[in-house]
Design an enzyme around this catalytic site. Structure first.
Site, mmCIF file in Angstrom:
data_model
loop_
_atom_site.group_PDB
_atom_site.id
_atom_site.type_symbol
_atom_site.label_atom_id
_atom_site.label_comp_id
_atom_site.label_asym_id
_atom_site.label_seq_id
_atom_site.Cartn_x
_atom_site.Cartn_y
_atom_site.Cartn_z
ATOM 1 N N GLN A 1 -1.971 9.229 6.630
ATOM 2 C CA GLN A 1 -2.381 10.049 5.483
ATOM 3 C C GLN A 1 -3.423 11.077 5.924
ATOM 4 O O GLN A 1 -4.376 10.746 6.633
ATOM 5 C CB GLN A 1 -2.965 9.138 4.390
ATOM 6 C CG GLN A 1 -3.249 9.836 3.076
ATOM 7 C CD GLN A 1 -3.623 8.830 1.991
ATOM 8 O OE1 GLN A 1 -4.103 7.748 2.264
ATOM 9 N NE2 GLN A 1 -3.390 9.199 0.745
ATOM 10 N N ARG B 1 -4.367 -0.537 -6.372
ATOM 11 C CA ARG B 1 -3.701 -1.844 -6.292
ATOM 12 C C ARG B 1 -4.038 -2.637 -7.555
ATOM 13 O O ARG B 1 -5.059 -2.381 -8.194
ATOM 14 C CB ARG B 1 -4.162 -2.608 -5.046
ATOM 15 C CG ARG B 1 -5.633 -2.925 -5.028
ATOM 16 C CD ARG B 1 -6.035 -3.728 -3.798
ATOM 17 N NE ARG B 1 -5.956 -2.954 -2.583
ATOM 18 C CZ ARG B 1 -6.952 -2.222 -2.089
ATOM 19 N NH1 ARG B 1 -8.110 -2.133 -2.755
ATOM 20 N NH2 ARG B 1 -6.810 -1.551 -0.967
ATOM 21 N N LYS C 1 0.833 -1.209 0.000
ATOM 22 C CA LYS C 1 0.000 0.000 0.000
ATOM 23 C C LYS C 1 0.865 1.257 0.000
ATOM 24 O O LYS C 1 0.626 2.199 -0.764
ATOM 25 C CB LYS C 1 -0.914 -0.026 1.224
ATOM 26 C CG LYS C 1 -2.001 1.028 1.219
ATOM 27 C CD LYS C 1 -2.925 0.844 2.421
ATOM 28 C CE LYS C 1 -3.755 -0.407 2.258
ATOM 29 N NZ LYS C 1 -4.484 -0.787 3.468
ATOM 30 N N GLU D 1 -9.217 3.373 -5.081
ATOM 31 C CA GLU D 1 -10.111 4.049 -4.137
ATOM 32 C C GLU D 1 -9.992 5.557 -4.361
ATOM 33 O O GLU D 1 -8.881 6.086 -4.423
ATOM 34 C CB GLU D 1 -9.732 3.689 -2.695
ATOM 35 C CG GLU D 1 -9.932 2.220 -2.362
ATOM 36 C CD GLU D 1 -9.435 1.860 -0.975
ATOM 37 O OE1 GLU D 1 -9.453 2.738 -0.095
ATOM 38 O OE2 GLU D 1 -9.018 0.707 -0.781
ATOM 39 N N HIS E 1 -13.740 -37.927 -20.357
ATOM 40 C CA HIS E 1 -13.420 -39.090 -19.526
ATOM 41 C C HIS E 1 -14.546 -39.511 -18.590
ATOM 42 O O HIS E 1 -14.985 -40.663 -18.601
ATOM 43 C CB HIS E 1 -12.155 -38.829 -18.700
ATOM 44 C CG HIS E 1 -11.981 -39.822 -17.607
ATOM 45 N ND1 HIS E 1 -12.437 -39.604 -16.324
ATOM 46 C CD2 HIS E 1 -11.462 -41.065 -17.616
ATOM 47 C CE1 HIS E 1 -12.189 -40.674 -15.594
ATOM 48 N NE2 HIS E 1 -11.589 -41.563 -16.343
ATOM 49 N N GLY F 1 -7.494 -5.787 2.660
ATOM 50 C CA GLY F 1 -8.417 -5.870 3.780
ATOM 51 C C GLY F 1 -8.031 -6.841 4.873
ATOM 52 O O GLY F 1 -8.798 -7.081 5.792
ATOM 53 N N GLN G 1 -5.827 5.227 -2.898
ATOM 54 C CA GLN G 1 -5.176 3.915 -3.014
ATOM 55 C C GLN G 1 -5.359 3.363 -4.423
ATOM 56 O O GLN G 1 -6.336 3.673 -5.102
ATOM 57 C CB GLN G 1 -5.775 2.918 -2.007
ATOM 58 C CG GLN G 1 -5.015 1.604 -1.888
ATOM 59 C CD GLN G 1 -3.519 1.772 -1.733
ATOM 60 O OE1 GLN G 1 -2.772 1.541 -2.662
ATOM 61 N NE2 GLN G 1 -3.068 2.213 -0.564
ATOM 62 N N ARG H 1 -3.340 3.639 8.312
ATOM 63 C CA ARG H 1 -3.606 2.415 7.537
ATOM 64 C C ARG H 1 -2.441 1.439 7.633
ATOM 65 O O ARG H 1 -1.289 1.841 7.606
ATOM 66 C CB ARG H 1 -3.821 2.744 6.050
ATOM 67 C CG ARG H 1 -4.954 3.709 5.757
ATOM 68 C CD ARG H 1 -4.936 4.088 4.264
ATOM 69 N NE ARG H 1 -5.941 5.080 3.927
ATOM 70 C CZ ARG H 1 -7.184 4.799 3.556
ATOM 71 N NH1 ARG H 1 -7.565 3.540 3.468
ATOM 72 N NH2 ARG H 1 -8.035 5.760 3.262
ATOM 73 N N THR I 1 -7.499 -0.558 9.231
ATOM 74 C CA THR I 1 -7.436 0.860 8.873
ATOM 75 C C THR I 1 -8.264 1.643 9.895
ATOM 76 O O THR I 1 -9.342 1.193 10.301
ATOM 77 C CB THR I 1 -8.020 1.068 7.457
ATOM 78 O OG1 THR I 1 -7.097 0.566 6.497
ATOM 79 C CG2 THR I 1 -8.263 2.542 7.173
#
EC number: 2.7.9.6
Length: 868
Positions: free
Chosen positions: A182, A310, A22, A296, A827, A131, A308, A116, A135
């Site tokens: 932050q 990712r 992060k 985010e 099969h 998650g 954020q 966070r 946070t």
């Protein structure tokens, strides 16, 4: 610059070990021109490691945690709680406290901050871990922030984070944690932006979720969000949710929930202009990171902030073709009954063996069907052929064709040319003589060829081994694609289709060929299942041997058997079975999979189950019962046909087709057996070369060759050199691919096209699939994902993702079959018919919809399952 604290702007790409996933991504985002990121800094992993590094209690508990298995959930919870308590009691190092105080004074002590967690195993390209740690929002004041730093450290050991690491193979000792501090922004709206549609995986469609207030309400599932879809700078879809709640920050710190006035609940969260602006920001971030992103965002006074980003790790990779054209790809694994990810060497061998051009994606193989779908001559043939084996593929391909302009259809001139080259050969061509000796000779020739391969391989070493394997693969292809062999297989399949079609048309009887296919000759796979029953019969009289086998854990047990009465006889019986079938295993088309001969203990639970569930002589009885049922069905059908108009002619035609069916349908399993036999010989030779590479310090482990392509391995053997980055990269990729579910059909946009079954005249709660073996049966569902975990009792119904020949020994214990993957001639279907087991295959999510131990009813004639 302090090693304890780094401003977002100071973070470098190589500092994952300091700031976690992060933190690293926030540092990157802060350096993208035009992207607004709320200011902040990272308390690096150095601070955490100093705080707990010399704590004896922490290390003792961590060692205890490392010894636990994932099943020990209660114990995991106890130790994790104790670790969290130890962390909350530690002193934060003075250097960390001073650095945090310095940065807070720089950014403003009076401001509220988000605190966070950022673990070093989080937000990675191959493992999201999103998650898993905690946070905290709207935290005010230095002391409060310091306390929340410890809470974040402790959250590295929440039960969910610990279990998630265990599931994903991360060592608790190797994972560290940074804490992101932050500056809070207080948005009017916030949400999540996916730069690829998370539902369809279409890379050209962005998906935006938006709700009022802080994003916490959305992430925690408290509110429904608006959803907007954007494609090529155009809003293509909007769903406006009823938003009853929002979460907002409080001036004194913390957050609060507020109800939204009823007249505002259906307001659109973002304007059209804001939606398109956000989409452009998303594309800019995606371009920077080079892969689809989960972002985010917050909206504050018309400014979009990114808090954020990712990688989206759940998207299925797209086969690489960079021609700018649209393509449609069909999964090979769904036809081969093996949808597991394959390692690079496994993919290489299958590509070398097949005659059809294929491409790789996500550790699986796909065929590009675009040209055949563009051609009227081949389109219908392709869809109908695949439709018989897998209706979901047929429905998905039909969906693609019905879309305007996705596939460029051939022009009239091109159609004329295409007709001459693309019409498939008529099934009547190369109709073989109805002589069972043809099959006997094909099998004999294959066996002679394999013996010759064994002799020749013994004379090779070094790079000559790989060159010889390449030569022999050409011989293998001649055997696999032998015209007489293919004609025999087609004759058996065509006979089955003809019987089913005509008996339903003339007598109103569905799937008559199912019973007629029982106990046929030359089915090497069903013979294998019966052969294991014979091994059980050899062991049955010796209680000491049975008691010993019940505690077998390693593969040295064969040599130890001779100490018991009957042990030598038992060892010889197991050896004889392995000599004929030991090259098989679950997922056997991947040469890297462990074979029964390599791990003989694998077959022992199946043998013990047979001893428990069956009386002596069960294999002969089962075969004879199946044969008598088939003969009885043949007699019954012919007698009924005799009384119809043109009865004599119908009887003669049907007798001929039944003869074709019983002479030829069993052979269908043999070419694959020959291929797998050859693969095992190749593998044994390559492992000897790998052993030499380990001795020469070129390889760390013998099995590292599995992460090289054949061409790469050839070069390593030739030069005695290897760049280990290749191995590490492929191991990480394989870890990711293992978790992905391959689609049946995927486009070059990454969109997964899902087909649907028709549900007419079925019960409302029915779980629908493809009927492949007739009959209705009730029993206990055993949901089994790995063959090694099977503990079946006589009369159970097997529910699994797929079965290939390696699963066959289980079939003698069950009375019904349900699989997620499969078709009429794959099969599981073939063996189910031969053993007389009602079966439904191609059942989407069967292993999730049906719970282990539930009683179910399988309708093998109509193609559905009921949970009772």
């Amino acid at each position: 610059m302090s090693s304890f604290v780094l401003d977002f702007q100071e973070i470098e790409k190589t500092q994952l070990f300091l700031v976690g996933g992060k933190g690293l991504n926030l540092g990157e985002l802060s350096n993208i021109q035009g992207i607004q990121v709320p200011e902040g800094f990272c308390v690096t992993t150095v601070g955490y490691e100093q705080a707990i590094g010399k704590n004896g209690a922490f290390q003792t508990l961590l060692n205890q945690l490392a010894m636990l298995k994932i099943e020990e959930r209660d114990r995991i919870g106890e130790i994790s709680k104790q670790i969290r308590e130890v962390i909350m009691a530690v002193e934060i190092p003075v250097d960390v406290v001073e650095s945090v105080a310095h940065y807070l004074s720089h950014f403003g002590d009076e401001h509220a901050y988000a605190v966070r967690s950022s673990a070093t195993a989080e937000d990675l390209p191959y493992a999201s871990f999103a998650g898993q740690q905690d946070t905290y929002l709207n935290v005010i004041g230095k002391e409060n922030i310091l306390q929340h730093i410890k809470k974040c450290w402790a959250s590295l050991f929440t039960d969910r984070a610990v279990i998630y690491r265990m599931q994903n193979g991360f060592d608790h000792n190797q994972v560290s944690i940074c804490v992101v501090i932050q500056k809070m922004v207080f948005p009017e709206a916030s949400g999540i932006l996916f730069t690829a549609d998370p539902i369809t995986s279409n890379r050209k469609v962005l998906s935006i979720d938006a709700s009022f207030g802080l994003g916490e309400a959305l992430v925690s599932g408290l509110v429904s969000a608006d959803n907007y879809k954007v494609k090529e700078d155009e809003i293509v879809e909007k769903v406006i949710a009823t938003k009853k709640l929002a979460i907002y920050g409080r001036k004194e710190g913390g957050t609060e929930r507020k109800k939204i006035a009823p007249n505002q609940q259906k307001f659109q969260t973002l304007t059209e202009q804001q939606i398109l602006q956000l989409a452009r920001i998303g594309r800019q971030i995606e371009a920077y990171f080079g892969c689809p992103q989960d972002i985010e965002w917050c909206l504050v006074d018309d400014t979009i902030y990114i808090v954020q980003s990712r990688p989206i790790t759940t998207l299925y990779p797209i086969p690489e073709v960079n021609d700018g054209e649209n393509h449609v790809y069909i999964s090979v694994g769904h036809q081969q009954m093996m949808t597991d990810a394959m390692k690079p060497l496994g993919l290489s061998f299958f590509l070398l063996t097949t005659s059809a051009p294929m491409c790789k994606a996500g550790g699986r193989l796909f065929v590009d069907a675009t040209q055949r779908l563009a051609s009227p001559a081949s389109r219908d043939y392709l869809i109908n052929t695949l439709g018989k084996s897998d209706p979901l593929i047929r429905d998905a391909l039909t969906t693609v064709i019905e879309r305007e302009n996705f596939i460029k259809l051939l022009s009239d001139d091109e159609k004329e040319k295409d007709l001459s080259k693309n019409v498939p050969p008529a099934s009547s061509q190369q109709q073989p003589e109805n002589d069972p000796e043809i099959v006997t000779n094909l099998i004999k020739n294959s066996e002679l060829s394999i013996e010759e391969l064994k002799r020749n391989m013994q004379t090779k070493s070094g790079v000559d081994v790989l060159d010889f394997i390449l030569e022999d693969i050409q011989q293998l292809k001649k055997v696999l694609f032998n015209s007489q062999s293919i004609a025999i297989i087609m004759a058996g399949m065509n006979a089955s289709s003809w019987i089913n079609e005509k008996m339903e048309q003339w007598l109103g009887e569905k799937n008559a060929a199912d019973v007629l296919s029982q106990s046929v000759q030359h089915n090497i796979t069903s013979e294998m299942g019966l052969a294991l029953l014979d091994v059980a019969d050899v062991i049955r009289p010796y209680p000491e041997v049975i008691a010993y086998l019940q505690h077998v854990e390693d593969d040295s047990f064969l040599d130890e058997l001779i100490q018991f009465k009957g042990g030598e006889k038992v060892r010889d019986a197991i050896d004889a079975f392995l000599n004929k079938y030991g090259m098989r295993c679950s997922g056997e088309i991947d040469i890297t999979k462990t074979r029964w001969s390599e791990q003989p203990a694998t077959i022992i639970p199946m043998i013990l189950n047979h001893i428990r569930d069956f009386e002596y002589g069960a294999s002969k009885r089962k075969f004879e019962e199946g044969l008598q049922e088939a003969l009885k069905k043949e007699k019954e059908l012919l007698e009924r046909l005799q009384h119809l108009p043109d009865g004599e002619q119908k009887v003669e035609e049907t007798k001929r087709m039944i003869c074709n069916l019983r002479n030829f349908i069993g052979y269908r399993e043999y070419p694959k057996y020959g291929m797998i036999h050859r693969y095992f010989i190749y593998k044994q030779a390559l492992l000897k070369e790998a052993e030499k590479l380990v001795q020469n310090n070129v390889l760390n482990e013998i099995e590292d060759i599995y992460y090289l392509t054949f061409e790469e391995l050839h070069e390593v053997v030739r030069t005695n050199k290897l760049d280990y980055k290749i191995i590490h990269k492929q191991k990480n990729a394989y870890k990711l691919y293992e978790k992905l579910t391959p689609p049946r059909v995927i486009t070059s946009d990454g969109e997964i096209i899902t087909g649907k079954y028709k549900r007419e005249n079925l019960p409302a709660e029915a779980i629908v699939g493809l009927p492949v073996s007739s009959g209705v049966v009730e029993g206990r569902a055993r949901v089994i994902l790995n063959m090694e975990d099977a503990n079946l009792e006589d009369g159970d119904i097997l529910v699994t993702a797929f079965t290939d020949p390696g699963w066959t020994p289980l079939f003698v214990s069950i009375k019904g079959l349900v699989t997620e993957v499969g078709g009429l001639m794959t099969h599981g279907a073939v063996i189910a018919r031969e053993y007389g087991l009602p079966a439904v295959v191609g059942v989407e999510n069967a292993t999730k919809l049906i719970k282990d131990g539930q009683r179910i009813r399988v309708h093998g004639t109509e193609g559905y399952i009921e949970v009772l």
